[in-house]
Design a protein around this motif. Sequence first.
Motif, short mmCIF file in Angstrom:
data_model
loop_
_atom_site.label_atom_id
_atom_site.label_comp_id
_atom_site.label_asym_id
_atom_site.label_seq_id
_atom_site.Cartn_x
_atom_site.Cartn_y
_atom_site.Cartn_z
N LEU A 1 71.01 47.66 30.65
CA LEU A 1 72.42 47.68 30.71
C LEU A 1 72.37 49.42 30.60
O LEU A 1 71.96 50.09 29.80
CB LEU A 1 73.03 47.21 29.62
CG LEU A 1 74.55 47.57 29.49
CD1 LEU A 1 75.46 47.51 30.53
CD2 LEU A 1 75.13 46.96 28.21
N VAL A 2 72.75 49.73 31.90
CA VAL A 2 72.85 51.44 31.89
C VAL A 2 74.37 51.88 31.57
O VAL A 2 75.22 51.43 32.32
CB VAL A 2 72.40 51.68 33.43
CG1 VAL A 2 72.69 53.27 33.36
CG2 VAL A 2 71.14 51.51 33.60
N LEU B 1 77.87 42.83 26.80
CA LEU B 1 76.96 42.35 25.56
C LEU B 1 77.46 40.93 25.15
O LEU B 1 76.84 40.12 24.86
CB LEU B 1 76.68 43.48 24.68
CG LEU B 1 75.53 44.43 25.06
CD1 LEU B 1 75.57 45.48 24.07
CD2 LEU B 1 74.35 43.61 25.51
N ARG B 2 78.77 41.00 25.02
CA ARG B 2 79.53 39.87 24.28
C ARG B 2 79.48 38.63 25.16
O ARG B 2 79.16 37.42 24.90
CB ARG B 2 81.09 40.14 23.95
CG ARG B 2 81.22 40.91 22.62
CD ARG B 2 82.66 40.85 22.39
NE ARG B 2 82.94 42.16 21.63
CZ ARG B 2 83.39 43.11 22.36
NH1 ARG B 2 83.73 43.29 23.64
NH2 ARG B 2 83.68 44.43 21.42
N GLU B 3 79.31 38.93 26.63
CA GLU B 3 79.19 37.63 27.69
C GLU B 3 77.62 37.51 27.90
O GLU B 3 77.48 36.41 28.23
CB GLU B 3 79.77 38.28 28.85
CG GLU B 3 81.66 38.31 28.83
CD GLU B 3 82.19 38.53 29.96
OE1 GLU B 3 81.35 38.72 31.16
OE2 GLU B 3 83.26 39.06 30.05
N VAL C 1 69.40 48.54 26.19
CA VAL C 1 70.69 49.58 26.65
C VAL C 1 70.27 51.12 26.87
O VAL C 1 69.59 51.53 26.01
CB VAL C 1 71.51 49.25 25.69
CG1 VAL C 1 72.83 50.02 26.15
CG2 VAL C 1 72.17 47.89 25.76
N PHE C 2 70.19 51.55 27.85
CA PHE C 2 70.02 52.87 28.17
C PHE C 2 71.41 53.67 28.40
O PHE C 2 72.14 53.37 29.17
CB PHE C 2 69.40 53.01 29.51
CG PHE C 2 68.84 54.50 29.76
CD1 PHE C 2 68.71 55.32 28.78
CD2 PHE C 2 69.12 54.80 31.13
CE1 PHE C 2 68.23 56.81 29.33
CE2 PHE C 2 68.87 56.24 31.77
CZ PHE C 2 68.47 57.17 30.65
N THR D 1 74.68 43.72 15.77
CA THR D 1 75.09 42.49 16.49
C THR D 1 73.82 41.82 17.05
O THR D 1 74.11 40.64 17.54
CB THR D 1 76.33 42.73 17.38
OG1 THR D 1 77.29 43.65 16.43
CG2 THR D 1 76.99 41.51 17.84
N TRP D 2 73.23 42.52 18.05
CA TRP D 2 72.28 42.33 19.03
C TRP D 2 70.89 42.97 18.54
O TRP D 2 70.40 43.61 19.31
CB TRP D 2 72.59 42.42 20.31
CG TRP D 2 73.65 41.81 20.86
CD1 TRP D 2 73.96 40.55 21.33
CD2 TRP D 2 75.06 42.20 20.91
NE1 TRP D 2 75.14 40.29 21.57
CE2 TRP D 2 75.91 41.42 21.44
CE3 TRP D 2 75.60 43.68 20.45
CZ2 TRP D 2 77.34 41.48 21.49
CZ3 TRP D 2 77.05 44.00 20.86
CH2 TRP D 2 77.60 43.02 21.20
#
Length: 142
Positions: free
Chosen positions: A15-16, A51-53, A61-62, A83-84
């Motif tokens: 995830l950018v 992220l929730r989905e 995550v960058f 959370t993650w």
Amino acid sequence: MTAPGAAAKTQPVILVVEDEPEERFLAATLLEETGFRVIEAETAEKALAILRERGDEVSVVFSDVRTPGQIGGFELARIIGVTWPRVHVLLTSGDAGDQPSDLRVSATFIPKPWRALDILTLVEQAAGLHSDRSPVGDASAG
């Protein structure tokens, strides 16, 4: 070239998070051309919604430290850590005021301007892939 379906099942998702379209495009293209699946977000709030989905899909995550909105990169990293916890966070900034010492969570800091090889090496390490690329400073220790 690998068939799209085969790569999609085996390659980590990155995830950018970057509000500058050119920088986001550069990072996403670099990662996609190396075989990663990439999701893009302009803000930390949008990243959290993704992220929730799809948090179970995202490995790394960058994110830029400075993103528009109420949540910045440091806070995003803190939320992700709680959370993650299995998602690795790489934070980047070109602002001299943003320092690795500001990290109060487990994340790796990468100063801008970053080099493509540095990003690829760190993303591969964070995603749990074995990299044959040269180590990058202290960030590869561990």
